[in-house]
Design an enzyme around this catalytic site. Sequence first.
Site, PDB file in Angstrom:
ATOM      1  N   HIS A 260      -6.962 -20.438 -28.600  1.00 13.88           N
ATOM      2  CA  HIS A 260      -7.580 -21.336 -29.587  1.00 13.88           C
ATOM      3  C   HIS A 260      -9.011 -21.680 -29.164  1.00 13.88           C
ATOM      4  CE1 HIS A 260      -7.495 -24.725 -32.557  1.00 13.88           C
ATOM      5  NE2 HIS A 260      -8.377 -25.230 -31.701  1.00 13.88           N
ATOM      6  N   GLU A 261      -9.160 -22.144 -27.925  1.00 16.43           N
ATOM      7  CA  GLU A 261     -10.494 -22.529 -27.449  1.00 16.43           C
ATOM      8  C   GLU A 261     -11.402 -21.314 -27.310  1.00 16.43           C
ATOM      9  OE1 GLU A 261     -11.168 -25.533 -27.611  1.00 16.43           O
ATOM     10  OE2 GLU A 261      -9.126 -26.333 -27.703  1.00 16.43           O
ATOM     11  N   HIS A 264     -13.250 -20.805 -30.505  1.00 15.21           N
ATOM     12  CA  HIS A 264     -14.460 -21.634 -30.577  1.00 15.21           C
ATOM     13  C   HIS A 264     -15.586 -20.990 -29.773  1.00 15.21           C
ATOM     14  CE1 HIS A 264     -12.871 -25.113 -32.665  1.00 15.21           C
ATOM     15  NE2 HIS A 264     -11.893 -25.267 -31.804  1.00 15.21           N
ATOM     16  N   GLU A 290     -13.128 -24.530 -36.591  1.00 18.96           N
ATOM     17  CA  GLU A 290     -11.669 -24.481 -36.475  1.00 18.96           C
ATOM     18  C   GLU A 290     -11.091 -23.232 -37.124  1.00 18.96           C
ATOM     19  OE1 GLU A 290      -9.603 -26.141 -34.661  1.00 18.96           O
ATOM     20  OE2 GLU A 290     -11.206 -27.424 -33.898  1.00 18.96           O
TER      21      GLU A 290
END
Length: 496
Positions: A260-261, A264, A290
Amino acid sequence: MTKAIDKIKDLDKELCILSNIMESLIWDKEVNMPEMAIGDRADQLSALGLIIHKKQTDPIWKSLINSAKEEELNLKEKALLKKITKQYSKLVNVPDELVTQINQFTPLCSNAWKKARQANDFSIYQPFLSKMIDLQIKKAKAIDKNKAPYDVLLDDYESDITQDILNPIFDDLAPHLLEIIEKIEQKNSPDTSFLYQHMDVGLQDKFTKEVLKDLQYDFKRGRLDESVHPFSMRIGNDDVRITTKYNPNDMIDGLLSSIHECGHALYDLSYPKELRGSILANGSSMGMHESQARFWENMVGRSISFWENYLPKLQEYLPSLRHVSPWDFYCAINSVKRGFIRLEADEVSYSLHIILRYRLEQKLINQQIDTKDLDTLWKEEFSHLFGIKMPDSIKSGALHDIHWAEGAFGYFPSYALGNLYAAQFVSQMENEIGSLSDNILSKNFTAIISWWKEKVHKHGASKTPSELIMNSCNASLNPKYFIEYLHNRYSQIYKY
């Protein structure tokens, strides 16, 4: 004679450097800083924040902006001037003393949140949260006294979005999500027991880093560390760091948080050279940011194609998994169940957690509810939205997220919007580069990343989310793509 737009670029670059220094101090606070240093760090952040605010609101901006409007500008310069003008017009109305208060208080509030979580005692955090809400309302009213305070705060994260737009979107989305959950609950749940066996954190970290390298996260331009709450932070053009949180008894949670990170970070590492050192070297919005994180975590990291590739490697680290097939593993990590923790939520119910927080923070900023009643109201709203009763553990409710402790009111909707953006973009992506599943199976991550760079990353903050969606998909944002995506994945797993 130096053009006004060139002077704006120089001043903007200086502000970006100062902001990056502040980000490095915040990263250190969350990852490395000794506990007793919090007071010193609060003073440091407050002092630096005031310097930045004074530079952002210097009267020279007004004359430079007016002069630049008369100059012949290229498209990027026009986008920069628009962004700078908006930033200046907002911040110039916020008093220096209020900026100092917020910057000095935020580390103290987040520290109180951490202590309250450790003690499972909301009363430790509650007075800090009340003060943070008061400060955020004061800031919103200073920026624009004629707009609803929540809309003002929301604009910091989603410039295209207001409560009037979000309310019907979320009111329509919630029942669709519940409909899918109810269909799933009528079927047998997959076996998930093998996900919760012990796996050494060191091995989890090693496996995670191998995956991130394949996803083209550049460890020469970033790093992976642990923190209480996973996050990504852009400290410079070639310094984008991510954190995760490993659980020795949950082999998959730390990996998916890291992916997830990483989403980003891939966005923040992809801005073109012409945007570097400017306010445009940022995401279009937090919702668009996101969309990248949710895409990589869920549409890639939870896909069957992904685990056909990576389960054999995981089995090398954990031989007890060798009896598990990629399909069984895929079904297990996509198990759907109404739960109480946002970060542990499945893909279907996740947006319900966001809608709950959105509705509560609206009421907090609109001063319709008091923080003293927050835990009770949280449980009532949860029961209404999810159809199940929340247990008495406060930690499962108002102490779950750090966002409010950091003053990030208006941030939560970005998570749900990210799901919607990602699904609509992927629909178009598959029209152009072929099946996402096939690209993942062949580890053709270069094609996937290149598509995102062309459609989203290269524009940085020069375009709004609505412009990016329209330019790439020839349509405005439509939640139907996300609902269709969920139906396709989960009807396959649960055969409903």
